[in-house]
Structure formats: structure tokens, C-alpha cells
Motif scaffolding. Structure first.
Motif: not given
Length: 111
Positions: A15-28, A90-103
Motif C-alpha cells: 500500500r503505497l501512495q506515491l505520485t508518479a515523480r515519487e515512484q520514478d525516484f524510488v525506482t531509480l 520524507m517520512g512517507k510510510v509504505a505498507y508491505l505485506k509480510n507473507p509469513e504473517k499474512g499481514s
């Protein structure tokens, strides 16, 4: 510049709420981390089981031309674009799925 980036399932479905520019930067940044990890891994003929992730650098450098092309701005407009981008990330939070915990678990992208 190679434009193909393979992202983990957890990152894509996170669950990420990034703009297109932010996504490009994270990909870089992901590309830079991957290249550094591969350079370490293959220079040592290391395997994934023994890989020391602490050896991956935490600072990366990019040229003005590379960043201006990525963000489709002139080199003179780059500083302002990066200033806005880094303030936003700065400080943006991503919610990443942990397959071991299912959360989902919180991960701060930049601090």
C-alpha cells in the motif's frame, strides 16, 4: 539508461501512495541498490544465503543530466523539483505485506 526494473511482489502489492515523480525516484534508487548489491555479490562470487546486506552502500550519486532526464525538467529547474520531491517523501510510510504473517507491516521509505 536501462529502464527495466523488477520489483518484488510485496512492493508491487504494498500500500503505497506515491505520485508518479515519487515512484520514478524510488525506482531509480531501487536500481542503484540492486546494481550495488549485484556488484558485491558477483565480485565475491557470493550466494544469497551468505550475502551480507550491510555491505550495500546507503548513499548514491546521480548526475544532473540523469535526474533532469528522469524528471523531464531543465537542469536549472532540477533543484526546485528535487527539493519538493524530497520534502514530500520524507517520512512517507509504505505498507508491505509480510507473507509469513499474512499481514501488512509499516516501513518508512526515507527518514
Amino acid at each position: 539508461m536501462n529502464n527495466i526494473v523488477k520489483k518484488s511482489h510485496q512492493f508491487v502489492t504494498g500500500r503505497l501512495q506515491l505520485t508518479a515523480r515519487e515512484q520514478d525516484f524510488v525506482t531509480l534508487l531501487m536500481k542503484a541498490v540492486k546494481k550495488a548489491a549485484d556488484d558485491i555479490k558477483y565480485s565475491l562470487n557470493d550466494t544469497t544465503e551468505n550475502f551480507e546486506y550491510e555491505r550495500i552502500p546507503t548513499k548514491f550519486s546521480f548526475t544532473t543530466a540523469e535526474l533532469a532526464e528522469l524528471f523531464q525538467v531543465t537542469p536549472s529547474a532540477l533543484y526546485h523539483s528535487l527539493d519538493e520531491l524530497t520534502d514530500s517523501l520524507m517520512g512517507k510510510v509504505a505498507y508491505l505485506k509480510n507473507p509469513e504473517k499474512g499481514s501488512f507491516e509499516k516501513a518508512v521509505l526515507f527518514f
